[in-house]
Motif scaffolding. Structure first.
Motif, PDB file in Angstrom:
ATOM      1  N   VAL A 152       0.831  -1.215   0.000  1.00 10.70           N
ATOM      2  CA  VAL A 152       0.000   0.000   0.000  1.00 10.70           C
ATOM      3  C   VAL A 152       0.863   1.262   0.000  1.00 10.70           C
ATOM      4  CG1 VAL A 152      -1.680   1.356   1.318  1.00 10.70           C
ATOM      5  CG2 VAL A 152      -2.081  -1.078   0.937  1.00 10.70           C
ATOM      6  N   PRO A 153       1.871   1.386   0.874  1.00  9.91           N
ATOM      7  CA  PRO A 153       2.718   2.586   0.804  1.00  9.91           C
ATOM      8  C   PRO A 153       3.421   2.737  -0.547  1.00  9.91           C
ATOM      9  CG  PRO A 153       3.033   1.513   2.907  1.00  9.91           C
ATOM     10  CD  PRO A 153       2.200   0.585   2.072  1.00  9.91           C
ATOM     11  N   ASN A 154       3.904   1.631  -1.128  1.00  9.43           N
ATOM     12  CA  ASN A 154       4.550   1.708  -2.443  1.00  9.43           C
ATOM     13  C   ASN A 154       3.557   2.153  -3.514  1.00  9.43           C
ATOM     14  OD1 ASN A 154       7.070   1.006  -1.511  1.00  9.43           O
ATOM     15  ND2 ASN A 154       6.856  -1.149  -2.037  1.00  9.43           N
ATOM     16  N   TRP A 155       2.342   1.641  -3.466  1.00 15.44           N
ATOM     17  CA  TRP A 155       1.300   2.038  -4.417  1.00 15.44           C
ATOM     18  C   TRP A 155       0.978   3.522  -4.264  1.00 15.44           C
ATOM     19  CZ3 TRP A 155      -3.861   3.538  -3.384  1.00 15.44           C
ATOM     20  CH2 TRP A 155      -4.664   3.694  -4.521  1.00 15.44           C
ATOM     21  N   LEU A 156       0.861   3.997  -3.025  1.00 16.24           N
ATOM     22  CA  LEU A 156       0.587   5.421  -2.797  1.00 16.24           C
ATOM     23  C   LEU A 156       1.727   6.300  -3.309  1.00 16.24           C
ATOM     24  CD1 LEU A 156      -1.000   5.236   0.762  1.00 16.24           C
ATOM     25  CD2 LEU A 156      -2.164   5.803  -1.381  1.00 16.24           C
ATOM     26  N   LEU A 157       2.953   5.845  -3.132  1.00 19.57           N
ATOM     27  CA  LEU A 157       4.109   6.597  -3.626  1.00 19.57           C
ATOM     28  C   LEU A 157       4.082   6.692  -5.153  1.00 19.57           C
ATOM     29  CD1 LEU A 157       6.782   8.043  -2.999  1.00 19.57           C
ATOM     30  CD2 LEU A 157       7.895   5.804  -3.105  1.00 19.57           C
ATOM     31  N   LYS A 158       3.817   5.584  -5.819  1.00 19.22           N
ATOM     32  CA  LYS A 158       3.730   5.598  -7.285  1.00 19.22           C
ATOM     33  C   LYS A 158       2.578   6.477  -7.755  1.00 19.22           C
ATOM     34  CE  LYS A 158       5.824   1.107  -8.098  1.00 19.22           C
ATOM     35  NZ  LYS A 158       5.617  -0.270  -8.515  1.00 19.22           N
ATOM     36  N   ARG A 159       1.471   6.395  -7.068  1.00 17.84           N
ATOM     37  CA  ARG A 159       0.300   7.205  -7.433  1.00 17.84           C
ATOM     38  C   ARG A 159       0.602   8.696  -7.255  1.00 17.84           C
ATOM     39  NH1 ARG A 159      -5.162   7.036  -4.111  1.00 17.84           N
ATOM     40  NH2 ARG A 159      -6.206   8.717  -5.193  1.00 17.84           N
ATOM     41  N   ALA A 160       1.281   9.046  -6.175  1.00 22.77           N
ATOM     42  CA  ALA A 160       1.616  10.448  -5.906  1.00 22.77           C
ATOM     43  C   ALA A 160       2.625  10.979  -6.918  1.00 22.77           C
ATOM     44  CB  ALA A 160       2.158  10.600  -4.491  1.00 22.77           C
ATOM     45  N   SER A 161       3.521  10.118  -7.380  1.00 26.23           N
ATOM     46  CA  SER A 161       4.549  10.586  -8.339  1.00 26.23           C
ATOM     47  C   SER A 161       3.949  10.838  -9.717  1.00 26.23           C
ATOM     48  CB  SER A 161       5.695   9.581  -8.418  1.00 26.23           C
ATOM     49  OG  SER A 161       5.247   8.369  -8.993  1.00 26.23           O
ATOM     50  N   LYS A 162       2.792  10.275 -10.007  1.00 30.58           N
ATOM     51  CA  LYS A 162       2.115  10.485 -11.295  1.00 30.58           C
ATOM     52  C   LYS A 162       1.335  11.791 -11.307  1.00 30.58           C
ATOM     53  CE  LYS A 162       1.672   5.627 -12.449  1.00 30.58           C
ATOM     54  NZ  LYS A 162       0.752   4.525 -12.686  1.00 30.58           N
TER      55      LYS A 162
END
Length: 163
Positions: A152-162
């Motif tokens: 979940v934290p990795n997914w949120l990080l990728k989502r935020a970087s987009k």
């Protein structure tokens, strides 16, 4: 950028020193939360041998119990490690080193808490519902921990970087 320069692009008007102080405070607060969880689990584990039913545990259950006790003690030590590092680095102008090491230590502590939670659940289910239930509960909780604490934290990080 020197130690006193403002950090560019993060939306805050603070120097690197101020940022490191804020990051240190946030890390310490996170470790306090982890410490409480470990203390609760460790406290629970430490009461078990004084129960009459402890004598009926099989070798696997005793081994799992002892592994959980060691894991609780080691996780407690890891959570305390940033305090020890802080004491050693205090007034040495090494706040960046302190913050970056505490960040890595917090990740190790999260791993310990996840393993301890899964191990404790496995023990409780094993004793109360049988070996298969214990393995299923421990494995399921470990999978849930990986999902919640890593994916979940990795997914949120990728989502935020987009964005």
């Amino acid at each position: 950028m020197s130690e006193g320069d403002a950090v560019v692009g993060d939306g805050r008007n603070e120097s690197v020193n101020q940022q490191m102080d804020r990051n240190w405070g946030e890390l310490i607060q996170e470790l306090r939360v982890l410490q409480t969880g470990v203390q609760i689990l460790a406290g629970f584990l430490l009461t078990i041998p004084f129960q009459e039913r402890f004598k009926t545990l099989d070798d696997y259950q005793v081994g799992l119990y002892l592994a959980n006790v060691i894991l609780a003690a080691l996780t407690t030590a890891v959570i305390l490690l940033p305090v020890s590092v802080h004491r050693r680095l205090f007034r040495k102008q090494l706040k960046k080193t302190l913050v970056s090491s505490a960040d890595r230590i917090a990740k190790v502590a999260l791993t310990g808490v996840a393993l301890l939670s899964a191990g404790t659940a496995s023990l409780v289910f094993d004793v109360t519902a049988g070996r298969d239930a214990g393995l299923l509960a421990g494995g399921g909780l470990l999978a849930a921990m990986v999902l919640l604490l890593v994916l979940v934290p990795n997914w949120l990080l990728k989502r935020a970087s987009k964005v």
